[in-house]
Design an enzyme around this catalytic site. Structure first.
Site, PDB file in Angstrom:
ATOM      1  N   SER A  29      59.531 -10.668 -10.293  1.00  0.00           N
ATOM      2  CA  SER A  29      60.376 -11.598 -11.231  1.00  0.00           C
ATOM      3  C   SER A  29      61.630 -12.078 -10.359  1.00  0.00           C
ATOM      4  CB  SER A  29      60.887 -10.848 -12.454  1.00  0.00           C
ATOM      5  OG  SER A  29      61.838 -11.543 -13.350  1.00  0.00           O
ATOM      6  N   TYR A  35      64.506  -4.121 -16.927  1.00  0.00           N
ATOM      7  CA  TYR A  35      63.585  -4.960 -16.570  1.00  0.00           C
ATOM      8  C   TYR A  35      63.721  -5.265 -15.016  1.00  0.00           C
ATOM      9  CZ  TYR A  35      60.434  -9.093 -16.115  1.00  0.00           C
ATOM     10  OH  TYR A  35      59.652 -10.052 -15.549  1.00  0.00           O
TER      11      TYR A  35
END
Length: 250
Positions: free
Chosen positions: A142, A156
């Site tokens: 990501s 995350y």
């Protein structure tokens, strides 16, 4: 560009996994698709083989947190297709909660799925590629891997930073064996994990996002920000942004 005929995608029942499966099917690739939701997988497989009769699509149920099953399912896919030319580690979770709010359960699950389970998938793919003497591993990390972030993105971002570092080490390990390894870092792409379409001007529509992902995967570079615009220049800004900007970004 090397043509990788047999492609395994985890987390293929929805979102980016499903989108990439559709794009690769249109290119004539054989697919090994796995996820927890087999009903959606089977429906997708039937749709893809009907639209592209020349390809083979095989499916398996897989919960990536069952690490032994990861190795078993990957080997079953290789046996059924004859080889695995590319593995895309895509299964992930965006469930984190702010630290100190009593939701360690959500943060632990995010870390376990995005880091530990992804590491198991990498190990399984690497073992197969080493036996074959060839292959391409693409891991969906990501944009959030660049910096630590607050609020719901803390766990995350940490999980993605961890798996990107794991991918970097894996690349160094496998390069002498001729195995390619790519760290894919998507920005905001429309999916079930990201429902902010219409409110976030940086959010890319699902289909165009999947096309950009496939293009980045097939380029087989060490790292790719997807889509390149605006996430390549944004990655440079992100590295030097002050804390106040990071809080707003999250």
């Amino acid at each position: 560009m090397t043509i990788r005929k047999n492609i395994l995608i985890t987390g293929a029942s929805s979102g980016l996994g499903e989108g990439m499966a559709r794009q690769f099917a249109a290119k004539g690739r054989n697919l090994a698709l796995c996820a927890r939701r087999t009903d959606r997988l089977e429906k997708l497989a039937a749709e893809l083989t009907a639209a592209h009769p020349g390809i083979k699509v095989v499916t398996r149920k897989l919960d990536v947190t069952d690490h032994d099953s990861v190795f078993t399912v990957f080997e079953e896919f290789r046996a059924e297709l004859g080889s695995l030319d590319r593995v895309i580690v895509n299964a992930g979770l965006g469930k984190g909660q702010p630290v100190g709010k009593g939701r360690f359960d959500a943060n632990r699950q995010t870390l376990e799925v995005n880091f530990v389970a992804a590491a198991a998938q990498i190990e399984a793919a690497a073992g197969i590629f080493c036996e074959q003497g060839a292959g391409h591993l693409a891991v969906v990390s990501s944009f959030s891997a660049i910096r630590g972030l607050p609020r719901n993105l803390t766990a995350y971002a940490a999980s993605k930073a961890g798996i990107s570092a794991f991918v970097d080490g894996t690349r160094l390990e496998l390069k002498p064996k001729g195995i390619k390894v790519t760290d894919i870092r998507p920005g905001y792409i429309e999916s079930e994990m990201n429902d902010r379409i219409g409110r976030n001007p940086l959010l890319t529509r699902a289909e165009s996002g999947a096309r950009a992902m496939v293009k980045a995967v097939e380029a087989e570079r060490a790292r790719a920000y997807v889509p390149a615009w605006p996430w390549v220049p944004m990655s440079l800004v992100m590295r030097v942004a002050p804390a106040a900007v990071l809080r707003r970004f999250a």
